[in-house]
Design a protein around this motif. Structure first.
Motif, PDB file in Angstrom:
ATOM      1  N   GLU A 192      -2.197 -35.231 -29.402  1.00 56.08           N
ATOM      2  CA  GLU A 192      -2.821 -34.075 -28.773  1.00 56.08           C
ATOM      3  C   GLU A 192      -3.038 -34.336 -27.280  1.00 56.08           C
ATOM      4  O   GLU A 192      -3.277 -35.465 -26.866  1.00 56.08           O
ATOM      5  CB  GLU A 192      -4.172 -33.771 -29.437  1.00 56.08           C
ATOM      6  N   PRO A 193      -2.968 -33.288 -26.463  1.00 59.52           N
ATOM      7  CA  PRO A 193      -3.156 -33.463 -25.021  1.00 59.52           C
ATOM      8  C   PRO A 193      -4.582 -33.854 -24.665  1.00 59.52           C
ATOM      9  O   PRO A 193      -5.540 -33.484 -25.347  1.00 59.52           O
ATOM     10  CB  PRO A 193      -2.812 -32.079 -24.448  1.00 59.52           C
ATOM     11  N   VAL A 194      -4.725 -34.594 -23.577  1.00 57.12           N
ATOM     12  CA  VAL A 194      -6.016 -34.899 -22.983  1.00 57.12           C
ATOM     13  C   VAL A 194      -5.834 -34.805 -21.472  1.00 57.12           C
ATOM     14  O   VAL A 194      -4.960 -35.459 -20.905  1.00 57.12           O
ATOM     15  CB  VAL A 194      -6.542 -36.294 -23.416  1.00 57.12           C
ATOM     16  N   LEU A 195      -6.640 -33.950 -20.836  1.00 55.67           N
ATOM     17  CA  LEU A 195      -6.493 -33.665 -19.410  1.00 55.67           C
ATOM     18  C   LEU A 195      -7.750 -34.070 -18.656  1.00 55.67           C
ATOM     19  O   LEU A 195      -8.859 -34.080 -19.208  1.00 55.67           O
ATOM     20  CB  LEU A 195      -6.227 -32.174 -19.186  1.00 55.67           C
ATOM     21  N   ALA A 224     -12.862 -36.081 -19.254  1.00 53.19           N
ATOM     22  CA  ALA A 224     -11.605 -35.511 -19.731  1.00 53.19           C
ATOM     23  C   ALA A 224     -11.876 -34.372 -20.696  1.00 53.19           C
ATOM     24  O   ALA A 224     -12.960 -34.270 -21.291  1.00 53.19           O
ATOM     25  CB  ALA A 224     -10.746 -36.579 -20.410  1.00 53.19           C
ATOM     26  N   ALA A 225     -10.872 -33.504 -20.838  1.00 49.49           N
ATOM     27  CA  ALA A 225     -10.894 -32.412 -21.807  1.00 49.49           C
ATOM     28  C   ALA A 225      -9.927 -32.737 -22.929  1.00 49.49           C
ATOM     29  O   ALA A 225      -8.795 -33.149 -22.677  1.00 49.49           O
ATOM     30  CB  ALA A 225     -10.509 -31.095 -21.140  1.00 49.49           C
ATOM     31  N   VAL A 226     -10.373 -32.559 -24.176  1.00 47.35           N
ATOM     32  CA  VAL A 226      -9.571 -32.895 -25.349  1.00 47.35           C
ATOM     33  C   VAL A 226      -9.089 -31.616 -26.007  1.00 47.35           C
ATOM     34  O   VAL A 226      -9.825 -30.620 -26.085  1.00 47.35           O
ATOM     35  CB  VAL A 226     -10.396 -33.734 -26.346  1.00 47.35           C
ATOM     36  N   PHE A 227      -7.852 -31.650 -26.505  1.00 49.65           N
ATOM     37  CA  PHE A 227      -7.239 -30.483 -27.124  1.00 49.65           C
ATOM     38  C   PHE A 227      -6.920 -30.773 -28.590  1.00 49.65           C
ATOM     39  O   PHE A 227      -6.828 -31.930 -29.009  1.00 49.65           O
ATOM     40  CB  PHE A 227      -5.964 -30.090 -26.383  1.00 49.65           C
ATOM     41  N   TYR A 228      -6.727 -29.710 -29.352  1.00 51.30           N
ATOM     42  CA  TYR A 228      -6.285 -29.800 -30.743  1.00 51.30           C
ATOM     43  C   TYR A 228      -5.339 -28.637 -31.013  1.00 51.30           C
ATOM     44  O   TYR A 228      -5.245 -27.693 -30.193  1.00 51.30           O
ATOM     45  CB  TYR A 228      -7.484 -29.754 -31.696  1.00 51.30           C
ATOM     46  N   ASP A 229      -4.658 -28.699 -32.127  1.00 49.35           N
ATOM     47  CA  ASP A 229      -3.710 -27.631 -32.473  1.00 49.35           C
ATOM     48  C   ASP A 229      -2.737 -27.381 -31.322  1.00 49.35           C
ATOM     49  O   ASP A 229      -2.377 -26.244 -31.014  1.00 49.35           O
ATOM     50  CB  ASP A 229      -4.460 -26.347 -32.823  1.00 49.35           C
ATOM     51  N   ASP A 230      -2.354 -28.465 -30.630  1.00 51.51           N
ATOM     52  CA  ASP A 230      -1.358 -28.476 -29.564  1.00 51.51           C
ATOM     53  C   ASP A 230      -1.845 -27.931 -28.228  1.00 51.51           C
ATOM     54  O   ASP A 230      -1.540 -28.488 -27.183  1.00 51.51           O
ATOM     55  CB  ASP A 230      -0.082 -27.729 -29.962  1.00 51.51           C
ATOM     56  N   ASP A 231      -2.590 -26.814 -28.216  1.00 52.56           N
ATOM     57  CA  ASP A 231      -2.847 -26.194 -26.907  1.00 52.56           C
ATOM     58  C   ASP A 231      -4.256 -25.659 -26.716  1.00 52.56           C
ATOM     59  O   ASP A 231      -4.542 -25.078 -25.678  1.00 52.56           O
ATOM     60  CB  ASP A 231      -1.851 -25.047 -26.685  1.00 52.56           C
ATOM     61  N   LYS A 232      -5.164 -25.867 -27.653  1.00 49.13           N
ATOM     62  CA  LYS A 232      -6.511 -25.321 -27.509  1.00 49.13           C
ATOM     63  C   LYS A 232      -7.518 -26.442 -27.253  1.00 49.13           C
ATOM     64  O   LYS A 232      -7.573 -27.417 -27.982  1.00 49.13           O
ATOM     65  CB  LYS A 232      -6.917 -24.532 -28.764  1.00 49.13           C
ATOM     66  N   MET A 233      -8.317 -26.263 -26.222  1.00 51.83           N
ATOM     67  CA  MET A 233      -9.340 -27.247 -25.901  1.00 51.83           C
ATOM     68  C   MET A 233     -10.438 -27.207 -26.947  1.00 51.83           C
ATOM     69  O   MET A 233     -10.895 -26.135 -27.358  1.00 51.83           O
ATOM     70  CB  MET A 233      -9.922 -26.972 -24.508  1.00 51.83           C
ATOM     71  N   ILE A 234     -10.884 -28.413 -27.367  1.00 54.97           N
ATOM     72  CA  ILE A 234     -11.935 -28.490 -28.376  1.00 54.97           C
ATOM     73  C   ILE A 234     -13.238 -29.044 -27.813  1.00 54.97           C
ATOM     74  O   ILE A 234     -14.311 -28.770 -28.341  1.00 54.97           O
ATOM     75  CB  ILE A 234     -11.475 -29.348 -29.577  1.00 54.97           C
ATOM     76  N   GLY A 235     -13.186 -29.831 -26.736  1.00 52.40           N
ATOM     77  CA  GLY A 235     -14.411 -30.395 -26.182  1.00 52.40           C
ATOM     78  C   GLY A 235     -14.140 -31.354 -25.044  1.00 52.40           C
ATOM     79  O   GLY A 235     -12.999 -31.569 -24.623  1.00 52.40           O
ATOM     80  N   TYR A 339     -13.400 -34.930 -33.371  1.00 47.69           N
ATOM     81  CA  TYR A 339     -12.634 -33.753 -32.974  1.00 47.69           C
ATOM     82  C   TYR A 339     -11.410 -33.522 -33.863  1.00 47.69           C
ATOM     83  O   TYR A 339     -10.741 -32.503 -33.711  1.00 47.69           O
ATOM     84  CB  TYR A 339     -12.176 -33.890 -31.523  1.00 47.69           C
ATOM     85  N   HIS A 340     -11.090 -34.479 -34.754  1.00 50.37           N
ATOM     86  CA  HIS A 340      -9.849 -34.398 -35.544  1.00 50.37           C
ATOM     87  C   HIS A 340      -8.657 -34.219 -34.614  1.00 50.37           C
ATOM     88  O   HIS A 340      -7.772 -33.395 -34.854  1.00 50.37           O
ATOM     89  CB  HIS A 340      -9.921 -33.248 -36.547  1.00 50.37           C
ATOM     90  N   SER A 341      -8.647 -35.007 -33.551  1.00 49.66           N
ATOM     91  CA  SER A 341      -7.612 -34.898 -32.528  1.00 49.66           C
ATOM     92  C   SER A 341      -7.150 -36.303 -32.146  1.00 49.66           C
ATOM     93  O   SER A 341      -7.907 -37.073 -31.544  1.00 49.66           O
ATOM     94  CB  SER A 341      -8.161 -34.164 -31.293  1.00 49.66           C
ATOM     95  N   ASP A 342      -5.925 -36.631 -32.474  1.00 52.93           N
ATOM     96  CA  ASP A 342      -5.401 -37.966 -32.187  1.00 52.93           C
ATOM     97  C   ASP A 342      -4.850 -38.026 -30.764  1.00 52.93           C
ATOM     98  O   ASP A 342      -3.649 -38.122 -30.541  1.00 52.93           O
ATOM     99  CB  ASP A 342      -4.316 -38.343 -33.197  1.00 52.93           C
ATOM    100  N   PHE A 343      -5.747 -37.969 -29.794  1.00 55.16           N
ATOM    101  CA  PHE A 343      -5.324 -38.083 -28.407  1.00 55.16           C
ATOM    102  C   PHE A 343      -5.150 -39.546 -27.994  1.00 55.16           C
ATOM    103  O   PHE A 343      -4.720 -39.830 -26.870  1.00 55.16           O
ATOM    104  CB  PHE A 343      -6.322 -37.386 -27.478  1.00 55.16           C
TER     105      PHE A 343
END
Length: 395
Positions: A192-195, A224-235, A339-343
């Motif tokens: 997942e993206p992290v910006l 940083a901002a963490v994303f999930y589901d490819d393109d939606k920021m989660i936190g 976050y269930h996000s493997d960044f």
């Protein structure tokens, strides 16, 4: 025959004397150096803000315009049903064609990022003028304000943030996220993206009113901002969580840690980490993935405010340093699971070692990853121990 040869040579000379194909005069272009994206007033619309450089007023190198009488940048905004529609709407009140080749930065507002950034990725990766090393960040502040804030050292705000990104790896509290890394994570099946997080902080000091500390807003790059589901920021990630994340993403080779002196809460010792090595070893048993994370580093003492000699408190300080580094990594892993996000890109090391198992687990990897077992081991040693306090040297 000679007549046709002369005509051919004349035609060839005419081709050689023609002007450059596709030539664009600089005074006919609106050169963009920073872009801001936000949600528009109407549902589903996009608000686009651009920072346009004014060459005649941006030639000064000391933070003030030197070549003209106006501001070094010109910032404008427009709304549209899509990014391209908003760009076209800029033409209603700007006299020049928007030119993207010199853009440094794309800043998205938090609300825009939470809605989904697939349209942004699609548009800017299709744009042949935009460079793939353009920095990408998310901000809790209005993007049009972020890209318009002039810092004290740089004339062009976009260039100032560009240099912040280039130096951020030294401190390791924000990812060096650009369009290339964003597209790679977006197209990945599991990562997942992290910006980077950019925001405005009142830290600048006015030269005219030095007593008013923090009266000028400055751009800060931290978190940083963490994303999930490819393109939606989660936190968001805090600076500590981001620091732990950077060990996984950008292979930090050095860093700075400040730890408390043994037996004291007020005194500190500053350590510079060298040759940081992080290795993740995956395993798979009982249909559950496991990751053994091991970090090895050594540190040099760069500032010692402890009353005792470092030689006497070396072992205790090493334990404190190991606990601090372990805590940073633990917080990053815990936030990824929350976050269930493997960044952290743990899926890459698992897939490389267990390609057959990945065929089954890859579909629901984020949920499976959140339940994975992890162990963290840090080996940190302090090499330079010769520094002593002044009182101990005088005997």
């Amino acid at each position: 025959m000679k007549r046709w040869l002369c005509l051919f040579m004349t035609f060839l000379l005419l081709l050689l004397t023609t002007s450059c194909y596709g030539l664009r005069q600089i005074n006919e272009l609106a050169i963009v150096t920073a872009v801001g994206l936000d949600v528009g007033k109407t549902p589903g619309s996009v608000k686009l803000s651009v920072q346009i450089i004014r060459p005649a007023d941006a030639r000064g190198q000391t933070g003030a315009p030197a070549g003209g009488t106006g501001q070094p940048i010109y910032s404008i905004s427009a709304e549209g049903d899509s990014i391209f529609d908003a760009i076209r709407n800029l033409g209603h009140f700007t006299s020049r064609r928007v030119y993207w080749a010199h853009n440094f930065l794309i800043v998205m507002h938090e609300s825009y990022a939470r809605r989904g950034i697939a349209d942004m990725i699609d548009f800017f990766t299709r744009n042949h003028e935009l460079r793939m090393n353009t920095w990408v960040a998310v901000s809790p502040d209005p993007p049009d304000e972020v890209i318009s804030t002039i810092t004290g050292l740089e004339v062009v705000p976009g260039q100032a943030v560009d240099r912040l990104f280039r130096n951020i790896q030294i401190v390791g509290i924000a990812p060096a996220s650009d369009m290339r890394s964003l597209e790679e994570a977006y197209l990945s099946r599991s990562v997942e993206p992290v910006l980077a997080k950019v925001q405005l902080v009142k830290r600048g000091i006015s030269n005219k009113k030095p007593e008013e500390h923090g009266s000028i807003k400055q751009v800060e790059l931290a978190g940083a901002a963490v994303f999930y589901d490819d393109d939606k920021m989660i936190g968001w990630l805090s600076t500590i969580e981001t620091k732990g994340t950077m060990y996984f993403l950008q292979k930090q080779k050095s860093g700075i840690e400040v730890v408390a002196c043994p037996g004291s809460k007020d005194q500190r010792v500053t350590l510079e980490l060298k040759d940081i090595r992080l290795k993740v070893t995956p395993s798979y048993a009982n249909q559950t993935p496991r990751f053994d994370i091991r970090m090895i580093t050594h540190a040099d003492v760069v500032e010692n405010n402890c009353e005792a000699s470092m030689r006497d408190i070396r072992e205790a300080t090493e334990r404190t340093l190991r606990d601090k580094l372990t805590s940073d990594i633990e917080q990053a892993v815990a936030k990824a699971k929350q976050y269930h996000s493997d960044f952290l890109k743990l899926s890459d090391v698992f897939r490389n070692k267990f390609p057959m198992e990945w065929q089954t687990l890859g579909t629901d990897w984020n949920d499976i990853f959140a339940k994975a077992e992890t162990s963290i081991e840090v080996e940190a040693t302090i090499k330079s121990t010769v520094l002593k306090t002044a009182k101990q040297e005088v005997k």
